[in-house]
Write a protein that holds these residues in place. Sequence first.
Motif, PDB file in Angstrom:
ATOM      1  N   ASP A  43      -1.563  32.732  -0.304  1.00 36.42           N
ATOM      2  CA  ASP A  43      -2.400  33.100   0.471  1.00 36.42           C
ATOM      3  C   ASP A  43      -2.452  32.296   1.422  1.00 36.42           C
ATOM      4  N   CYS A  44      -0.937  31.795   2.025  1.00 32.82           N
ATOM      5  CA  CYS A  44      -1.040  30.686   2.709  1.00 32.82           C
ATOM      6  C   CYS A  44      -1.554  30.856   4.704  1.00 32.82           C
ATOM      7  N   THR A  45      -1.875  29.590   4.519  1.00 29.61           N
ATOM      8  CA  THR A  45      -2.478  29.657   6.088  1.00 29.61           C
ATOM      9  C   THR A  45      -1.226  28.622   7.069  1.00 29.61           C
ATOM     10  N   GLU A  46      -0.120  28.688   6.534  1.00 32.90           N
ATOM     11  CA  GLU A  46       0.227  27.418   7.561  1.00 32.90           C
ATOM     12  C   GLU A  46       1.506  27.427   6.222  1.00 32.90           C
ATOM     13  N   LEU A  47       3.154  27.604   7.178  1.00 32.19           N
ATOM     14  CA  LEU A  47       4.085  26.702   6.018  1.00 32.19           C
ATOM     15  C   LEU A  47       5.081  26.186   7.393  1.00 32.19           C
ATOM     16  N   ASN A  48       6.078  24.997   6.462  1.00 32.81           N
ATOM     17  CA  ASN A  48       6.472  24.347   7.513  1.00 32.81           C
ATOM     18  C   ASN A  48       8.036  23.433   6.402  1.00 32.81           C
ATOM     19  N   ILE A  49       8.302  23.323   7.058  1.00 35.45           N
ATOM     20  CA  ILE A  49       9.293  22.343   6.313  1.00 35.45           C
ATOM     21  C   ILE A  49       8.937  20.525   5.913  1.00 35.45           C
ATOM     22  N   ASP A  50       8.402  20.011   5.085  1.00 33.03           N
ATOM     23  CA  ASP A  50       8.990  18.595   4.633  1.00 33.03           C
ATOM     24  C   ASP A  50       9.678  18.384   5.106  1.00 33.03           C
ATOM     25  N   PRO A  51       9.969  16.740   5.742  1.00 33.04           N
ATOM     26  CA  PRO A  51      11.071  16.156   6.618  1.00 33.04           C
ATOM     27  C   PRO A  51      11.533  15.726   5.429  1.00 33.04           C
ATOM     28  N   THR A  52      11.178  15.233   4.891  1.00 26.45           N
ATOM     29  CA  THR A  52      11.583  13.757   3.604  1.00 26.45           C
ATOM     30  C   THR A  52      12.339  14.581   3.004  1.00 26.45           C
ATOM     31  N   SER A  53      12.034  16.079   1.899  1.00 30.82           N
ATOM     32  CA  SER A  53      12.446  16.462   0.735  1.00 30.82           C
ATOM     33  C   SER A  53      13.358  17.650   1.302  1.00 30.82           C
ATOM     34  N   ARG A  54      12.725  17.957   3.136  1.00 32.92           N
ATOM     35  CA  ARG A  54      13.637  19.861   3.187  1.00 32.92           C
ATOM     36  C   ARG A  54      12.690  20.544   2.175  1.00 32.92           C
ATOM     37  N   ALA A  55      11.806  20.727   1.780  1.00 29.95           N
ATOM     38  CA  ALA A  55      11.522  20.958   0.907  1.00 29.95           C
ATOM     39  C   ALA A  55      10.020  22.524   1.118  1.00 29.95           C
ATOM     40  N   LEU A  56      10.004  23.326   1.613  1.00 36.14           N
ATOM     41  CA  LEU A  56       8.939  24.268   2.073  1.00 36.14           C
ATOM     42  C   LEU A  56       7.169  23.633   1.832  1.00 36.14           C
ATOM     43  N   ALA A  57       6.589  23.209   2.533  1.00 37.93           N
ATOM     44  CA  ALA A  57       5.436  22.720   2.431  1.00 37.93           C
ATOM     45  C   ALA A  57       4.226  24.351   3.008  1.00 37.93           C
ATOM     46  N   ALA A  58       4.170  24.506   1.668  1.00 41.45           N
ATOM     47  CA  ALA A  58       2.717  26.231   2.411  1.00 41.45           C
ATOM     48  C   ALA A  58       1.753  25.771   2.097  1.00 41.45           C
ATOM     49  N   THR A  59       0.911  25.338   2.811  1.00 42.20           N
ATOM     50  CA  THR A  59      -0.981  24.899   2.776  1.00 42.20           C
ATOM     51  C   THR A  59      -1.644  25.754   3.273  1.00 42.20           C
ATOM     52  N   ARG A  60      -2.385  26.519   2.135  1.00 39.69           N
ATOM     53  CA  ARG A  60      -3.703  27.536   1.965  1.00 39.69           C
ATOM     54  C   ARG A  60      -4.986  26.633   1.921  1.00 39.69           C
ATOM     55  N   PRO A  61      -6.128  27.239   1.781  1.00 38.03           N
ATOM     56  CA  PRO A  61      -7.887  26.366   2.096  1.00 38.03           C
ATOM     57  C   PRO A  61      -7.758  26.727   0.056  1.00 38.03           C
ATOM     58  N   THR A  62      -8.480  25.932  -0.248  1.00 32.07           N
ATOM     59  CA  THR A  62      -9.007  26.230  -1.776  1.00 32.07           C
ATOM     60  C   THR A  62     -10.278  25.290  -1.273  1.00 32.07           C
ATOM     61  N   PHE A  63     -11.162  25.406  -2.700  1.00 35.64           N
ATOM     62  CA  PHE A  63     -12.716  25.756  -2.692  1.00 35.64           C
ATOM     63  C   PHE A  63     -13.124  26.414  -2.482  1.00 35.64           C
ATOM     64  N   GLY A  64     -13.405  27.222  -1.279  1.00 32.56           N
ATOM     65  CA  GLY A  64     -13.780  27.636  -0.573  1.00 32.56           C
ATOM     66  C   GLY A  64     -13.647  27.937   1.270  1.00 32.56           C
ATOM     67  N   GLY A  65     -12.501  27.624   1.271  1.00 31.39           N
ATOM     68  CA  GLY A  65     -12.186  26.866   2.241  1.00 31.39           C
ATOM     69  C   GLY A  65     -12.997  25.802   3.404  1.00 31.39           C
ATOM     70  N   SER A  66     -13.236  24.979   2.215  1.00 26.26           N
ATOM     71  CA  SER A  66     -13.646  23.512   2.832  1.00 26.26           C
ATOM     72  C   SER A  66     -12.501  22.388   2.809  1.00 26.26           C
ATOM     73  N   LEU A  67     -11.388  22.783   2.253  1.00 24.95           N
ATOM     74  CA  LEU A  67      -9.819  22.303   2.087  1.00 24.95           C
ATOM     75  C   LEU A  67      -8.783  22.841   2.507  1.00 24.95           C
ATOM     76  N   LEU A  68      -7.898  21.989   2.295  1.00 23.82           N
ATOM     77  CA  LEU A  68      -6.699  22.151   2.822  1.00 23.82           C
ATOM     78  C   LEU A  68      -5.944  22.007   1.722  1.00 23.82           C
ATOM     79  N   CYS A  69      -5.151  22.797   1.050  1.00 21.16           N
ATOM     80  CA  CYS A  69      -4.184  21.596  -0.246  1.00 21.16           C
ATOM     81  C   CYS A  69      -2.526  22.416   0.568  1.00 21.16           C
ATOM     82  N   THR A  70      -1.659  21.582   0.881  1.00 20.37           N
ATOM     83  CA  THR A  70      -0.385  21.609   1.085  1.00 20.37           C
ATOM     84  C   THR A  70       0.869  21.391  -0.382  1.00 20.37           C
TER      85      THR A  70
END
Length: 272
Positions: free
Chosen positions: A152-179
Amino acid sequence: MNAAATPATPPAKRPAGRGRNLELPEHLKAYKGVWVFIEHDRGHVHSVSWELLGEARKLADKLGSSVGVAILGGPDEKLEAFAAEAFGYGADKAYIVHDPVLLGYRNEPFTKGLTDLVNKYQPEILLLGATSMGRDLAGSVATTLLTGLTADCTELNIDPTSRALAATRPTFGGSLLCTIMTLAYRPQMATVRPRVMAMPRAEEGRSGDVVQETLGMVESSIVTKLLDFLPDATSNQINLPYADVIVSGGKGLKNPENFKLVFELARVLGGE
């Protein structure tokens, strides 16, 4: 995996995070490319697949890699036509599997088909829609491949340091975004809900390569059986995931006849 929780309003700069410089095992460095699983049913591709292709193109461009699509279905389904449409939305290559046991979605044959493709062609990122089918398939594929999955990601990006997929999703009822980043495993998997990502513009005349593969499963080895398909009478008229306004009713309406008021209000508001 490396996870860092951030406020719902992202700060200007995220902390580096523990494990960011974790070295990728040598045998996983061969994994290249961004793939999208093309979800289709009854001759139609789910719109979330095209939305994900737009994101896949952006991710692949940042990585300097290609975009692939995995399309599984029955012998007579128009998978090649879906592939041609996928090329217009940014795909470079289509991996197609026709097989009688893939006519109609079932977890077991689709999991084998997709994991076989991943193991053979080794994409570094695999994206699926967070639909009923996509959620069911993504979980079993990630488990089979022993890799990480961010749902259930809301944002997808590439981490510039590791070149890994940085997948962001809401957590704790939408009060936080976790990458979340899957640093030491491949492929990196994520699901995205319909309408979260913008629909890309199709480019006419764009083409790509088609790779045909086989599944090698027999019907007798599959536990679940598809007996029949009974469509919902309203399934072709109402599409709630893509409605801007939804009107609902409950027990307060007292009887089925009063639900006409709900439909009338939806009509006036231009909703469903």
